[in-house]
Design a protein around this motif. Structure first.
Motif, PDB file in Angstrom:
ATOM      1  N   ILE A  23       0.828  -1.267   0.010  1.00 49.61           N
ATOM      2  CA  ILE A  23       0.008  -0.136  -0.046  1.00 49.61           C
ATOM      3  C   ILE A  23       0.806   1.228  -0.039  1.00 49.61           C
ATOM      4  CG2 ILE A  23      -1.887  -1.066   1.118  1.00 49.61           C
ATOM      5  CD1 ILE A  23      -1.020  -0.156   3.776  1.00 49.61           C
ATOM      6  N   LEU A  24       0.224   2.251   0.267  1.00 47.49           N
ATOM      7  CA  LEU A  24       1.315   3.526   0.672  1.00 47.49           C
ATOM      8  C   LEU A  24       1.196   3.556   2.187  1.00 47.49           C
ATOM      9  CD1 LEU A  24      -0.001   5.717  -2.456  1.00 47.49           C
ATOM     10  CD2 LEU A  24       2.101   4.380  -2.128  1.00 47.49           C
ATOM     11  N   SER A  25       1.726   4.968   2.389  1.00 39.70           N
ATOM     12  CA  SER A  25       1.979   4.965   3.939  1.00 39.70           C
ATOM     13  C   SER A  25       0.934   5.238   4.801  1.00 39.70           C
ATOM     14  CB  SER A  25       2.802   6.223   4.261  1.00 39.70           C
ATOM     15  OG  SER A  25       2.557   7.438   3.678  1.00 39.70           O
ATOM     16  N   THR A  26      -0.385   4.446   4.664  1.00 34.97           N
ATOM     17  CA  THR A  26      -1.479   4.354   5.607  1.00 34.97           C
ATOM     18  C   THR A  26      -1.249   3.113   6.508  1.00 34.97           C
ATOM     19  OG1 THR A  26      -2.689   3.250   3.710  1.00 34.97           O
ATOM     20  CG2 THR A  26      -2.807   5.547   3.996  1.00 34.97           C
ATOM     21  N   LYS A  27      -2.608   3.183   7.324  1.00 31.20           N
ATOM     22  CA  LYS A  27      -2.635   2.096   8.474  1.00 31.20           C
ATOM     23  C   LYS A  27      -2.669   0.712   7.766  1.00 31.20           C
ATOM     24  CE  LYS A  27      -5.081   0.670  12.407  1.00 31.20           C
ATOM     25  NZ  LYS A  27      -6.295   0.937  13.468  1.00 31.20           N
ATOM     26  N   ARG A  28      -1.791  -0.187   8.287  1.00 29.88           N
ATOM     27  CA  ARG A  28      -1.840  -1.638   7.904  1.00 29.88           C
ATOM     28  C   ARG A  28      -3.105  -2.564   8.556  1.00 29.88           C
ATOM     29  NH1 ARG A  28       3.895  -3.484   9.911  1.00 29.88           N
ATOM     30  NH2 ARG A  28       3.407  -2.090  11.346  1.00 29.88           N
ATOM     31  N   ASP A  29      -3.420  -3.746   7.635  1.00 30.24           N
ATOM     32  CA  ASP A  29      -4.356  -4.394   8.355  1.00 30.24           C
ATOM     33  C   ASP A  29      -3.931  -5.271   9.430  1.00 30.24           C
ATOM     34  OD1 ASP A  29      -7.122  -5.680   7.723  1.00 30.24           O
ATOM     35  OD2 ASP A  29      -5.818  -7.363   7.665  1.00 30.24           O
ATOM     36  N   SER A  30      -4.677  -5.288  10.446  1.00 33.74           N
ATOM     37  CA  SER A  30      -4.538  -6.058  11.807  1.00 33.74           C
ATOM     38  C   SER A  30      -4.196  -7.418  11.466  1.00 33.74           C
ATOM     39  CB  SER A  30      -5.171  -5.642  12.861  1.00 33.74           C
ATOM     40  OG  SER A  30      -6.531  -5.896  12.475  1.00 33.74           O
ATOM     41  N   ILE A  31      -5.154  -7.934  10.412  1.00 29.58           N
ATOM     42  CA  ILE A  31      -5.071  -9.470  10.335  1.00 29.58           C
ATOM     43  C   ILE A  31      -4.155 -10.054   9.305  1.00 29.58           C
ATOM     44  CG2 ILE A  31      -6.741 -11.244   9.509  1.00 29.58           C
ATOM     45  CD1 ILE A  31      -9.284  -9.536  10.744  1.00 29.58           C
ATOM     46  N   ASP A  32      -3.794  -9.314   8.305  1.00 31.41           N
ATOM     47  CA  ASP A  32      -3.154  -9.764   7.114  1.00 31.41           C
ATOM     48  C   ASP A  32      -2.301  -8.409   6.763  1.00 31.41           C
ATOM     49  OD1 ASP A  32      -4.072 -12.221   6.070  1.00 31.41           O
ATOM     50  OD2 ASP A  32      -5.787 -11.439   6.004  1.00 31.41           O
ATOM     51  N   PRO A  33      -1.450  -8.386   7.741  1.00 29.62           N
ATOM     52  CA  PRO A  33      -0.320  -7.124   7.600  1.00 29.62           C
ATOM     53  C   PRO A  33       0.443  -7.459   6.453  1.00 29.62           C
ATOM     54  CG  PRO A  33       0.443  -8.468   9.392  1.00 29.62           C
ATOM     55  CD  PRO A  33      -1.134  -8.933   9.125  1.00 29.62           C
ATOM     56  N   LEU A  34       0.898  -8.530   5.878  1.00 28.37           N
ATOM     57  CA  LEU A  34       1.609  -8.991   4.668  1.00 28.37           C
ATOM     58  C   LEU A  34       1.141  -8.542   3.529  1.00 28.37           C
ATOM     59  CD1 LEU A  34       2.912 -12.550   5.514  1.00 28.37           C
ATOM     60  CD2 LEU A  34       4.346 -10.463   5.875  1.00 28.37           C
ATOM     61  N   TYR A  35      -0.207  -8.267   3.454  1.00 29.43           N
ATOM     62  CA  TYR A  35      -0.792  -7.693   2.382  1.00 29.43           C
ATOM     63  C   TYR A  35      -1.221  -6.339   2.137  1.00 29.43           C
ATOM     64  CZ  TYR A  35      -0.741 -12.536   0.912  1.00 29.43           C
ATOM     65  OH  TYR A  35      -0.661 -13.965   0.487  1.00 29.43           O
ATOM     66  N   THR A  36      -0.474  -5.676   3.367  1.00 30.03           N
ATOM     67  CA  THR A  36      -0.650  -4.323   3.521  1.00 30.03           C
ATOM     68  C   THR A  36       0.749  -3.515   3.875  1.00 30.03           C
ATOM     69  OG1 THR A  36      -1.578  -4.548   5.782  1.00 30.03           O
ATOM     70  CG2 THR A  36      -3.226  -3.999   3.879  1.00 30.03           C
ATOM     71  N   ILE A  37       1.853  -3.935   3.200  1.00 34.67           N
ATOM     72  CA  ILE A  37       3.199  -3.357   3.526  1.00 34.67           C
ATOM     73  C   ILE A  37       3.282  -1.990   3.096  1.00 34.67           C
ATOM     74  CG2 ILE A  37       5.378  -3.724   3.001  1.00 34.67           C
ATOM     75  CD1 ILE A  37       4.650  -6.356   4.464  1.00 34.67           C
ATOM     76  N   ARG A  38       3.481  -1.127   3.935  1.00 35.22           N
ATOM     77  CA  ARG A  38       3.564   0.374   3.775  1.00 35.22           C
ATOM     78  C   ARG A  38       4.972   0.834   2.708  1.00 35.22           C
ATOM     79  NH1 ARG A  38       4.534   3.103   8.064  1.00 35.22           N
ATOM     80  NH2 ARG A  38       3.513   5.010   7.499  1.00 35.22           N
ATOM     81  N   ARG A  39       4.517   1.680   1.819  1.00 35.02           N
ATOM     82  CA  ARG A  39       5.712   2.341   1.353  1.00 35.02           C
ATOM     83  C   ARG A  39       5.264   3.923   1.423  1.00 35.02           C
ATOM     84  NH1 ARG A  39       5.678   0.765  -4.794  1.00 35.02           N
ATOM     85  NH2 ARG A  39       3.302   1.051  -4.403  1.00 35.02           N
ATOM     86  N   MET A  40       6.686   4.460   1.078  1.00 33.66           N
ATOM     87  CA  MET A  40       6.385   6.097   0.825  1.00 33.66           C
ATOM     88  C   MET A  40       6.740   6.596  -0.487  1.00 33.66           C
ATOM     89  SD  MET A  40       8.759   8.690   3.067  1.00 33.66           S
ATOM     90  CE  MET A  40      10.301   8.488   1.930  1.00 33.66           C
ATOM     91  N   ILE A  41       5.520   7.588  -1.044  1.00 34.51           N
ATOM     92  CA  ILE A  41       5.926   8.081  -2.366  1.00 34.51           C
ATOM     93  C   ILE A  41       7.170   9.226  -1.927  1.00 34.51           C
ATOM     94  CG2 ILE A  41       5.143   9.574  -4.068  1.00 34.51           C
ATOM     95  CD1 ILE A  41       2.714   8.153  -3.818  1.00 34.51           C
TER      96      ILE A  41
END
Length: 284
Positions: free
Chosen positions: A247-265
């Motif tokens: 994803i981008l630099s927003t909140k990650r998912d609490s159940i599947d964090p591997l599918y919401t890895i944060r990035r910064m533009i």
């Protein structure tokens, strides 16, 4: 009769000798064999830790930079262009600054092993990623990173391959051959939050298969267009064979964090100093 007893006596001596030799062999060899077998049977491999979602979320995040276009623009350019475009001179300065600061680039498999199995990472790890298949990501981005031994992740939208201004199949294959990671960014950049029915196959499954055909390697990573995601997408990503999604630099998912890895533009409006500070502060 004497000959008979003599022969019998000789036979007993030979038999005793053979038994003694067998016992010696048993004493000399069997203990080693038993010991060797016991060592093999008793050998214990250290069990690999597998972190759950809470443990993954508790780990220190690795900074992940997200670049789009690398080209010049003027003061009259639109606001979105300025945010999503980094000038070549600035990109050059940023790679140099990261190297001088001691950062070491890592790739998705290293990140996965760190998050899930607590594998060690190099000092000051960072991931450098690129979205949208732009040609200059190959001609400028990869070329500049090579000076510092950096490897990157290139998220490709397959509709753009071989089009003017975008990377060719040959360039994508070259990136993979040189040790970079090629990953998926859908077919045509439609928002994942609007998918239904056949969209999952069009945007997740087919692009993965096409890119795997080009690079000749398994593909396991996916970046959401615009960084937008929903919980309905995660089971579809898993089913399609993706191990992580970004994803981008927003909140990650609490159940599947591997599918919401944060990035910064990395914004084109930033100085190199601002980029370095944001890299540190965004992923504290």
């Amino acid at each position: 009769m004497k000959k008979y007893f003599a022969g019998l006596f000789l036979g007993l001596i030979i038999l005793q000798g053979c038994q003694s030799k067998a016992e010696e062999t048993s004493k000399d060899e069997n203990p080693e064999k038993v010991t060797l077998v016991n060592k093999v049977e008793n050998k214990t491999e250290p069990q690999k830790v597998t972190n759950d979602a809470a443990a993954i979320l508790a780990k220190k995040e690795v900074p992940i930079l997200c670049y789009h276009q690398i080209k010049d623009f003027n003061a009259s350019a639109g606001a979105m262009t300025k945010v999503y475009t980094v000038k070549p001179v600035d990109f050059v300065a940023q790679m140099k600054a990261l190297s001088e600061a001691g950062y070491n680039s890592i790739l998705p498999e290293q990140l996965y092993e760190y998050l899930v199995h607590n594998a060690p990472l190099p000092a000051k790890p960072i991931m450098i990623t690129f979205d949208d298949t732009r040609a200059e990501q190959y001609s400028i981005g990869a070329a500049e990173m090579k000076k510092y031994g950096f490897k990157g992740v290139f998220f490709v939208m397959t509709v753009s391959i071989n089009r003017p201004g975008y990377m060719s199949k040959e360039e994508i294959k070259s990136l993979a051959d040189e040790g970079h990671v090629v990953a998926a960014h859908t077919w045509d950049h439609h928002m994942v939050t609007k998918y239904s029915g056949e969209d999952w196959n069009t945007q997740l499954v087919k692009p993965k298969a096409k890119l795997e055909e080009i690079i000749g390697k398994p593909l396991t990573d996916f970046a959401y267009p615009f960084g937008l995601w929903n919980t309905a997408a995660i089971p579809e990503l898993k089913k399609s064979g993706y191990k992580m999604a970004y994803i981008l630099s927003t909140k990650r998912d609490s159940i599947d964090p591997l599918y919401t890895i944060r990035r910064m533009i990395v914004s084109g409006t930033w100085t190199t100093e601002r980029m370095m500070k944001s890299t540190e502060s965004t992923f504290e």
